[in-house]
Design a protein around this motif. Sequence first.
Motif, PDB file in Angstrom:
ATOM      1  N   ASP A  12       0.827  -1.210   0.000  1.00 14.60           N
ATOM      2  CA  ASP A  12       0.000   0.000   0.000  1.00 14.60           C
ATOM      3  C   ASP A  12       0.864   1.264   0.000  1.00 14.60           C
ATOM      4  O   ASP A  12       0.589   2.222  -0.715  1.00 14.60           O
ATOM      5  CB  ASP A  12      -0.947   0.028   1.204  1.00 14.60           C
ATOM      6  N   SER A  48       4.718  11.056 -11.126  1.00 17.59           N
ATOM      7  CA  SER A  48       4.098  11.263 -12.438  1.00 17.59           C
ATOM      8  C   SER A  48       5.145  11.835 -13.386  1.00 17.59           C
ATOM      9  O   SER A  48       6.258  12.181 -12.979  1.00 17.59           O
ATOM     10  CB  SER A  48       2.907  12.204 -12.326  1.00 17.59           C
ATOM     11  N   ASN A  71       2.448   1.630  -3.415  1.00 13.49           N
ATOM     12  CA  ASN A  71       1.448   2.086  -4.385  1.00 13.49           C
ATOM     13  C   ASN A  71       1.149   3.571  -4.206  1.00 13.49           C
ATOM     14  O   ASN A  71       1.007   4.306  -5.185  1.00 13.49           O
ATOM     15  CB  ASN A  71       0.164   1.262  -4.273  1.00 13.49           C
ATOM     16  N   ALA A  72       1.042   4.021  -2.954  1.00 13.37           N
ATOM     17  CA  ALA A  72       0.792   5.438  -2.694  1.00 13.37           C
ATOM     18  C   ALA A  72       1.949   6.283  -3.219  1.00 13.37           C
ATOM     19  O   ALA A  72       1.743   7.342  -3.815  1.00 13.37           O
ATOM     20  CB  ALA A  72       0.590   5.678  -1.200  1.00 13.37           C
ATOM     21  N   TYR A  73       3.161   5.806  -3.038  1.00 12.79           N
ATOM     22  CA  TYR A  73       4.328   6.525  -3.555  1.00 12.79           C
ATOM     23  C   TYR A  73       4.289   6.581  -5.080  1.00 12.79           C
ATOM     24  O   TYR A  73       4.527   7.634  -5.682  1.00 12.79           O
ATOM     25  CB  TYR A  73       5.613   5.846  -3.083  1.00 12.79           C
ATOM     26  N   MET A  74       3.991   5.449  -5.700  1.00 10.64           N
ATOM     27  CA  MET A  74       3.952   5.407  -7.160  1.00 10.64           C
ATOM     28  C   MET A  74       2.833   6.285  -7.713  1.00 10.64           C
ATOM     29  O   MET A  74       2.971   6.853  -8.797  1.00 10.64           O
ATOM     30  CB  MET A  74       3.796   3.970  -7.659  1.00 10.64           C
ATOM     31  N   ASP A  75       1.730   6.426  -6.982  1.00 19.55           N
ATOM     32  CA  ASP A  75       0.643   7.300  -7.418  1.00 19.55           C
ATOM     33  C   ASP A  75       1.095   8.762  -7.468  1.00 19.55           C
ATOM     34  O   ASP A  75       0.631   9.535  -8.294  1.00 19.55           O
ATOM     35  CB  ASP A  75      -0.570   7.172  -6.497  1.00 19.55           C
ATOM     36  N   GLU A  76       2.007   9.142  -6.563  1.00 18.20           N
ATOM     37  CA  GLU A  76       2.500  10.510  -6.523  1.00 18.20           C
ATOM     38  C   GLU A  76       3.549  10.775  -7.596  1.00 18.20           C
ATOM     39  O   GLU A  76       3.816  11.916  -7.936  1.00 18.20           O
ATOM     40  CB  GLU A  76       3.087  10.813  -5.147  1.00 18.20           C
TER      41      GLU A  76
END
Length: 61
Positions: A38, A48, A41-46
């Motif tokens: 989790d 861009s 994933n949160a890091y990868m969402d940030e």
Amino acid sequence: MNDVNEVLPADKQVDLTNIKLVLQSFANEIIDYDKLVDLLNAYMDEVSVATVQPLKSMYSP
């Protein structure tokens, strides 16, 4: 380790107490892989193209 240590002569045997304690401390540590995923994933969402592009331009040869 115990088996090998037992067959060594008394003057060559190693005190395994500290090794056992360290191994036990790591055995008791539980990694919550779901939480780790989790967080990743949160890091990868940030991350861009907009946030990576300035870094690439700074460090690209």
